[in-house]
Design a protein around this motif. Structure first.
Motif, mmCIF file in Angstrom:
data_model
loop_
_atom_site.group_PDB
_atom_site.id
_atom_site.type_symbol
_atom_site.label_atom_id
_atom_site.label_comp_id
_atom_site.label_asym_id
_atom_site.label_seq_id
_atom_site.Cartn_x
_atom_site.Cartn_y
_atom_site.Cartn_z
ATOM 1 N N ASP A 142 0.802 -1.220 0.000
ATOM 2 C CA ASP A 142 0.000 0.000 0.000
ATOM 3 C C ASP A 142 0.836 1.271 0.000
ATOM 4 O O ASP A 142 0.302 2.366 0.184
ATOM 5 C CB ASP A 142 -1.000 0.003 1.156
ATOM 6 C CG ASP A 142 -0.361 -0.166 2.525
ATOM 7 O OD1 ASP A 142 0.875 -0.320 2.608
ATOM 8 O OD2 ASP A 142 -1.103 -0.137 3.526
ATOM 9 N N ASP A 145 0.023 4.077 -4.730
ATOM 10 C CA ASP A 145 -1.156 4.917 -4.519
ATOM 11 C C ASP A 145 -2.456 4.165 -4.750
ATOM 12 O O ASP A 145 -3.366 4.207 -3.916
ATOM 13 C CB ASP A 145 -1.064 6.141 -5.430
ATOM 14 C CG ASP A 145 -2.279 7.049 -5.285
ATOM 15 O OD1 ASP A 145 -2.452 7.610 -4.197
ATOM 16 O OD2 ASP A 145 -3.058 7.160 -6.259
ATOM 17 N N TRP A 146 -2.580 3.469 -5.892
ATOM 18 C CA TRP A 146 -3.873 2.847 -6.167
ATOM 19 C C TRP A 146 -4.141 1.676 -5.228
ATOM 20 O O TRP A 146 -5.309 1.380 -4.910
ATOM 21 C CB TRP A 146 -3.999 2.446 -7.629
ATOM 22 C CG TRP A 146 -3.270 1.208 -8.073
ATOM 23 C CD1 TRP A 146 -2.071 1.157 -8.700
ATOM 24 C CD2 TRP A 146 -3.723 -0.153 -7.955
ATOM 25 N NE1 TRP A 146 -1.730 -0.151 -8.971
ATOM 26 C CE2 TRP A 146 -2.730 -0.964 -8.533
ATOM 27 C CE3 TRP A 146 -4.866 -0.761 -7.422
ATOM 28 C CZ2 TRP A 146 -2.836 -2.357 -8.584
ATOM 29 C CZ3 TRP A 146 -4.977 -2.143 -7.470
ATOM 30 C CH2 TRP A 146 -3.969 -2.923 -8.052
ATOM 31 N N GLY A 149 -5.513 3.111 -2.127
ATOM 32 C CA GLY A 149 -6.920 3.414 -2.368
ATOM 33 C C GLY A 149 -7.787 2.178 -2.279
ATOM 34 O O GLY A 149 -8.917 2.224 -1.765
ATOM 35 N N ARG A 152 -8.389 1.504 1.301
ATOM 36 C CA ARG A 152 -9.389 2.411 1.869
ATOM 37 C C ARG A 152 -10.800 2.070 1.388
ATOM 38 O O ARG A 152 -11.778 2.270 2.116
ATOM 39 C CB ARG A 152 -9.057 3.861 1.502
ATOM 40 C CG ARG A 152 -7.796 4.393 2.174
ATOM 41 C CD ARG A 152 -7.661 5.886 1.969
ATOM 42 N NE ARG A 152 -7.497 6.250 0.560
ATOM 43 C CZ ARG A 152 -6.328 6.357 -0.050
ATOM 44 N NH1 ARG A 152 -5.192 6.116 0.622
ATOM 45 N NH2 ARG A 152 -6.256 6.704 -1.333
ATOM 46 N N ALA A 153 -10.906 1.549 0.165
ATOM 47 C CA ALA A 153 -12.225 1.225 -0.389
ATOM 48 C C ALA A 153 -12.787 -0.087 0.147
ATOM 49 O O ALA A 153 -13.959 -0.400 -0.103
ATOM 50 C CB ALA A 153 -12.139 1.144 -1.921
ATOM 51 N N TYR A 233 -14.444 0.569 -7.259
ATOM 52 C CA TYR A 233 -13.160 1.266 -7.131
ATOM 53 C C TYR A 233 -12.207 0.830 -8.248
ATOM 54 O O TYR A 233 -11.560 1.679 -8.893
ATOM 55 C CB TYR A 233 -12.519 0.984 -5.771
ATOM 56 C CG TYR A 233 -11.119 1.528 -5.685
ATOM 57 C CD1 TYR A 233 -10.898 2.890 -5.504
ATOM 58 C CD2 TYR A 233 -10.013 0.692 -5.842
ATOM 59 C CE1 TYR A 233 -9.608 3.407 -5.469
ATOM 60 C CE2 TYR A 233 -8.727 1.199 -5.809
ATOM 61 C CZ TYR A 233 -8.531 2.556 -5.625
ATOM 62 O OH TYR A 233 -7.256 3.069 -5.602
ATOM 63 N N ARG A 237 -10.215 3.193 -11.611
ATOM 64 C CA ARG A 237 -8.778 3.458 -11.671
ATOM 65 C C ARG A 237 -8.209 3.055 -13.037
ATOM 66 O O ARG A 237 -8.489 1.955 -13.537
ATOM 67 C CB ARG A 237 -8.035 2.675 -10.589
ATOM 68 C CG ARG A 237 -8.363 3.077 -9.177
ATOM 69 C CD ARG A 237 -7.864 4.455 -8.817
ATOM 70 N NE ARG A 237 -6.444 4.647 -9.048
ATOM 71 C CZ ARG A 237 -5.673 5.487 -8.365
ATOM 72 N NH1 ARG A 237 -6.207 6.225 -7.389
ATOM 73 N NH2 ARG A 237 -4.394 5.628 -8.649
#
Length: 271
Positions: A142, A145-146, A149, A152-153, A233, A237
């Motif tokens: 992690d 960046d993705w 995310g 977090r999702a 999500y 992306r």
């Protein structure tokens, strides 16, 4: 996690054994070599071996492997994938092997399911002098960046504390043998991470996440909502919304060595 909840989670994988075998990643060979580098010999027990993800890497590295797995469906998948491996029914709390019969005990994404009050003495019993105990976990990187995310999702059940690089060290640091005068002492735990990756599509990544214990035990409506949020999500992306991509991971290792008198020359191993 309370004992009853831990047992429920640990026993959830059999229902998804085929999907687990298809979608879960293997382990970085460099991580397995590091786990074994101080082992006094080539005999390795893959404890809580599941469908053989770690077992296969051990075989490829030339280890003399015995696999032990309590779930019949998971064990059947392991035997199908690796028919040449000695694969036995059993668990960490009652290991079906003689005393001092292996040089290392490895557990791939399994050490946190063991009842160490019972498993600790059993692991110490089957290890040869100077033997290694190591837990391995595939964790999401992690720092990307993705991937952060994605974390977090996701709900905490979908990507838990041991499943992301930012949390795995703290979540696993204490998962070593208890210091108990009735069993051989182990040295201080060491942790290390090794780059890894898995080719995925959005669908196959969803299928992988769906094999996690927390997701398997969700009520159906909650599970569909959680996986739907992750799917949305991934569709948002550019890294993951079209075809295959590499999921950035690390294989994290927690390693301890049993402290008994031994000849230093016996530490020469093929790893």
């Amino acid at each position: 996690m309370e004992q009853d909840a831990r047992l429920l989670h640990a026993s959830s994988f059999g229902a998804a054994a085929v999907a687990y075998a298809e979608h879960r990643p293997d382990y970085a060979p460099a991580a397995v070599r590091w786990a074994l580098e101080a082992a006094p010999g080539p005999r390795v027990l893959d404890l809580g071996a599941g469908t053989g993800k770690l077992t296969g890497t051990l075989v490829a590295l030339g280890a003399d492997v015995i696999a032990v797995e309590p779930d019949p469906a998971m064990l059947a998948e392991l035997r199908h994938a690796l028919p040449g491996v000695d694969a036995l029914p059993g668990g960490a709390e009652a290991i079906p092997l003689p005393d001092a019969s292996v040089d290392a005990v490895l557990a791939g994404n399994a050490l946190h399911w063991f009842d160490m009050a019972l498993a600790g003495p059993e692991i110490a019993r089957v290890l040869a002098p100077g033997g290694i105990l190591a837990g391995l976990w595939n964790v999401l990187d992690d720092r990307v960046d993705w991937v952060a995310g994605l974390d977090r999702a996701s709900t905490s059940a979908a990507i838990g504390p041991r499943d992301a690089f930012s949390r795995w060290r703290a979540a696993t640091a204490s998962l070593h043998l208890p210091e108990d005068g009735s069993v051989a002492r182990f040295d201080s735990a060491e942790q290390a991470e090794f780059p890894h990756g898995q080719r995925r599509t959005a669908d196959s990544l969803i299928a992988t996440i769906a094999t996690r214990a927390g997701v398997l035990l969700m009520p159906e409506q909650e599970r569909e909502a959680a996986l739907g949020g992750i799917r949305a999500y991934l569709a948002s992306r550019p890294e993951t919304n079209d075809g295959e991509f590499t999921l950035p991971m690390l294989t994290g290792v927690l390693r301890v060595r049993q402290l008994r008198a031994l000849d230093p020359q016996s530490l020469k191993t093929p790893w």
